[in-house]
Design an enzyme around this catalytic site. Structure first.
Site, PDB file in Angstrom:
ATOM      1  N   ALA A  64     -30.091 104.016 -37.893  1.00 54.54           N
ATOM      2  CA  ALA A  64     -31.115 105.041 -37.706  1.00 54.54           C
ATOM      3  C   ALA A  64     -30.643 106.345 -38.322  1.00 54.54           C
ATOM      4  CB  ALA A  64     -31.376 105.233 -36.216  1.00 54.54           C
ATOM      5  N   GLY A 105     -28.866 100.569 -36.155  1.00 53.92           N
ATOM      6  CA  GLY A 105     -30.210 100.052 -36.421  1.00 53.92           C
ATOM      7  C   GLY A 105     -30.233  99.090 -37.584  1.00 53.92           C
ATOM      8  N   GLU A 108     -29.360  95.913 -36.157  1.00 55.66           N
ATOM      9  CA  GLU A 108     -30.478  95.453 -35.320  1.00 55.66           C
ATOM     10  C   GLU A 108     -31.610  94.873 -36.181  1.00 55.66           C
ATOM     11  OE1 GLU A 108     -30.458  98.170 -31.380  1.00 55.66           O
ATOM     12  OE2 GLU A 108     -30.420  99.291 -33.272  1.00 55.66           O
ATOM     13  N   GLU A 128     -23.241 102.725 -32.015  1.00 59.26           N
ATOM     14  CA  GLU A 128     -24.010 103.765 -31.322  1.00 59.26           C
ATOM     15  C   GLU A 128     -23.205 104.440 -30.197  1.00 59.26           C
ATOM     16  OE1 GLU A 128     -27.185 100.995 -32.987  1.00 59.26           O
ATOM     17  OE2 GLU A 128     -25.135 100.877 -32.259  1.00 59.26           O
TER      18      GLU A 128
END
Ligand code: T1G
Length: 701
Positions: A64, A105, A108, A128
């Site tokens: 992200a 992310g 993910e 994270e």
């Protein structure tokens, strides 16, 4: 249609979706919009029978866009969790083609794909937690379903990415592919479509969770096992809670639980602090008058003068980075002792399984020892690590200047002496610089690189590049007594000593700073470092110490008793044989009380908050002076120094970031009060006063 941040190409029925958002293919708004459009397009297009997802440039995705956190969500842009659910729900097979890194992310997204192929150099993981967050796009729910709970807990709570080989071993990636991974992924996707094989969606996998359902105590044991390294942090515990939810709740409920915990963390002070740390550690290498294209010399061979504790650790850094090093000492005995310590350190790493015997021998073979300065002639960089004595340093630099090739950089590991004066002992002051390592030098990540008045931009560029190559964080600072870290430490330590005279005791002060998040308080830390080091420096400064300024004699009196800390079994505390556990010693408490009496000081009860403010605010105040004098380039540089050199808790972001969270006005007013009450050393810094009056903060500078 997809946008510039996401492109789609077609290869015989396979849509190849490429994230293209330099420098790290961050999953910002544009990428998320582009991915959604590409997925919807591929779903509608009957000529598309399968999909491949990949990243342009040097990596799959760095996750992200961290800069978006804390910003209002852009309208009509999909949240990442929804987007990954959409990807996973695709009726057409989706294969991830991973290279470089797939982090956060990015990982993910890969977990949402139905199959994952990776190149051998790939590093994949969920870091994270290092940002005070948790994987908030399904990572805590999909990872345990794919790799099992124990492996998922390790990955998510450590935040440490794994290699492609390890990822394949735990089932995180399906295959490690040599050569063109996109090509391989296209072939795999087409084959899956041809076979019409049932699609394997990670969120639907249950067997790895079943294993954990049989051993619910796994989570309690894991929380216990992480207690020491997660002390003070919030995110690691939230991560465990989410993985536990994956085992106890259906996928959709687990995902909602994850989202709620993520929202809590993303607005927390801790995550703001750790995100600040992330960007601050990248900012340190940007030096206004040393532009990115300043030529840095190649360092193919190095040398270290002095094979004591610091010299030995510094030499290990070079060989760990693959750079051969020559170590100079004045006697064979000193060389033998130093080399024996280096070998012992490596053997300890081998015994912990973090290095092979062969690798150890290879590294030791890259160390050459000598008693002759002449053998340092071909070194590109020489680091001096001898006794903290100016005359000795100048003698060594004179000898190096004569022996080393003209382009060689001569660096000093001094932690406090004047680099300009050391440089004056050479004919190449432009190639003299300070490289202050922190003990143990082969472990601590910080290098405080000290530019002298005549250090050239090329020398600075070379040493800052070398810092990265040695796996260190190099922070450039100017010349002053104690540079940045130690100068601020003196301000903190001085007040800690004065608090003892006024009524506190060492274990009380240490507990307050330990609870604040420091690895240990000032007195336990002094015992670890050895009291004699500071004593010798203070003795050297006795003649020039300003008589009107307050000075505490407690530490000197302890040293006069031959108590130098852990190494003598007694210092501020006493230690049982073979133990590093500090035990309060009545003899020291008596000494402290008697010194208060000698000063005519009536001892008083001192509370925890006063101790914290009295130690930390002067430290911040000294940081403000350092910024005002230009000794540090940025407040965030000071934060990086304290987090990586002095164990300042990352979840507080460093002393200057913490000061902004406390409030600069609060600290200024407190410093004003302390100065009115205690005078010496506590004058509020002009910068602190200015920021307080303007209502601005260090972060605004
Ligand atoms: N967001 C924004 N900027 C980033 C970024 C990111 N994720 N990663 C890097 N940058 C910037 C960085 O500041 C620098 O900028 C430039 O890119 C190059 O970085 C929902 C919540 C990927 C291994 O924690 O570890 O996904 O200084 O110098 O050495 O669950 O960057 O040039 O202006 O570090 O080659 C999780 C963070 C996010 C990975 C590349 N992801 N990045 O290393 O380059 S949270 C991470 C890295 C998340 C989801 C959650 C490294 C890298 P500038 P660099 P590098």
């Amino acid at each position: 249609m997809p946008n510039d941040a996401v492109t789609v190409s077609h290869r015989d029925g396979v849509a190849v979706i490429t994230m293209d958002n330099p420098p790290v293919n961050g999953l910002g708004a544009a990428v998320r919009n582009g991915l959604r459009a590409a997925l919807e397009e591929a779903a509608r297009d009957d000529t598309v029978r399968a999909l491949v997802v990949t990243g342009a440039g040097r990596m799959f995705s760095g996750g992200a866009d961290i800069r978006e956190f804390g910003q209002p969500p852009p309208p009509d842009v999909p949240w990442l969790p929804e987007l990954i659910n959409q990807l996973e729900a695709s009726e057409k097979p989706v294969v991830a083609a991973i290279h470089g890194v797939a982090l956060g992310g990015g990982c993910e997204v890969a977990l949402g794909c139905h199959v994952r192929l990776a190149t051998p150099d790939t590093r994949i993981g969920l870091p994270e937690v290092t940002l005070g967050l948790l994987p908030g796009a399904g990572g805590t729910q999909r990872m345990p379903r794919l790799v099992g709970v124990p492996a998922a807990l390790d990955l998510i709570v450590s935040g440490t990415p794994v290699s492609a080989a390890k990822a394949a071993a735990i089932g995180l990636v399906d295959e490690v592919v040599e050569g063109d991974v996109v090509e391989a992924a296209v072939a795999r996707a087409r084959a899956l479509a041809d076979e019409g094989a049932p699609i394997r969606r990670t969120s639907a996998l249950e067997d790895r969770l079943a294993e954990a359902r049989g051993t619910p105590e796994i989570f309690a044991e894991f929380r216990q096992s992480m207690a020491r390294r997660a002390r003070g942090f919030e995110a690691p515990y939230a991560c465990v809670d989410c993985v536990e939810a994956a085992v106890s709740q259906p996928f959709a409920d687990g995902l909602a639980f994850e989202r709620a915990r993520f929202q809590e963390l993303v607005t927390s002070d801790q995550s703001k602090a750790q995100r600040h740390a992330f960007f601050a550690e990248r900012e340190v290498s940007k030096i206004p008058d040393v532009p990115k294209d300043t030529p840095a010399a190649t360092v193919a061979a190095a040398a270290v003068v002095g094979c004591g504790t610091m010299g030995g650790g510094i030499a290990m850094n070079f060989v760990n980075a693959g750079i051969p090093v020559t170590v100079f000492e004045v006697s064979q005995a000193a060389l033998d002792t130093g080399m024996a310590v280096i070998r012992k350190n490596y053997a300890a790493t081998v015994s912990k399984g973090r290095l092979t015997e062969t690798a150890m021998e290879e590294r030791l073979a890259r160390i050459t020892t000598t008693l002759d300065y002449g053998d340092l002639a071909e070194a590109d960089v020489v680091i001096e690590a001898v006794f903290e004595d100016m005359a000795l340093k100048k003698e060594v630099f004179g000898a190096l200047d004569a022996a080393c090739k003209p382009p060689a950089i001569l660096a000093t590991n001094t932690s406090t002496l004047d680099v300009n004066e050391i440089a004056s002992a050479t004919s190449r002051p432009d190639k003299v610089i300070g490289t202050h390592f922190f003990s143990p030098a082969n472990v601590m990540r910080l290098m405080e690189n000290v530019r002298g008045d005549r250090t050239s931009p090329e020398t600075i560029a070379t040493i800052m590049t070398l810092s990265k190559r040695l796996g260190k964080i190099g922070v450039l600072v100017g010349v002053c007594d104690g540079f940045v870290g130690n100068r601020m430490l003196y301000a903190y330590r001085r007040q800690a000593d004065f608090l003892l005279e006024e009524g506190a005791l060492p274990h009380h002060v240490d507990r307050v700073l330990y609870d604040f998040g420091l690895p240990m308080g000032p007195f336990a830390m002094a015992d670890l470092a050895g009291l004699d080091v500071g004593w010798r420096i203070r003795q050297g400064q006795a003649a020039t110490r300003p008589k009107h300024l307050r000075y505490s004699t407690i530490a000197d009196r302890i040293c006069e008793m031959g108590r130098f800390g852990q190494k003598t079994g007694a210092g501020w505390y006493r230690y049982e044989a073979g133990s590093r556990t500090p035990i309060p010693d009545p003899a020291i408490e008596e000494l402290i009380v008697s010194i208060s009496r000698e000063h005519g000081t009536t001892r008083r009860k001192i509370g925890d908050q006063e101790i914290l403010e009295r130690c930390m605010y002067p430290l911040v105040n000294e940081g403000a002076k350092i910024l005002d004098e230009g000794i540090a380039l940025r407040a965030s540089d000071i934060d990086v120094i304290w987090m990586n050199g002095y164990g300042f808790p990352r979840y507080r972001g460093g002393p200057m970031f913490w000061a902004d969270q406390v409030g600069v006005t609060t600290i200024h007013d407190a410093m004003r009060r302390l100065h009115d009450e205690h005078g010496d050393w506590l004058e509020p810094a002009p910068l602190l006063a200015r920021l307080a009056s303007e209502g601005t903060a260090f972060g605004d500078l």
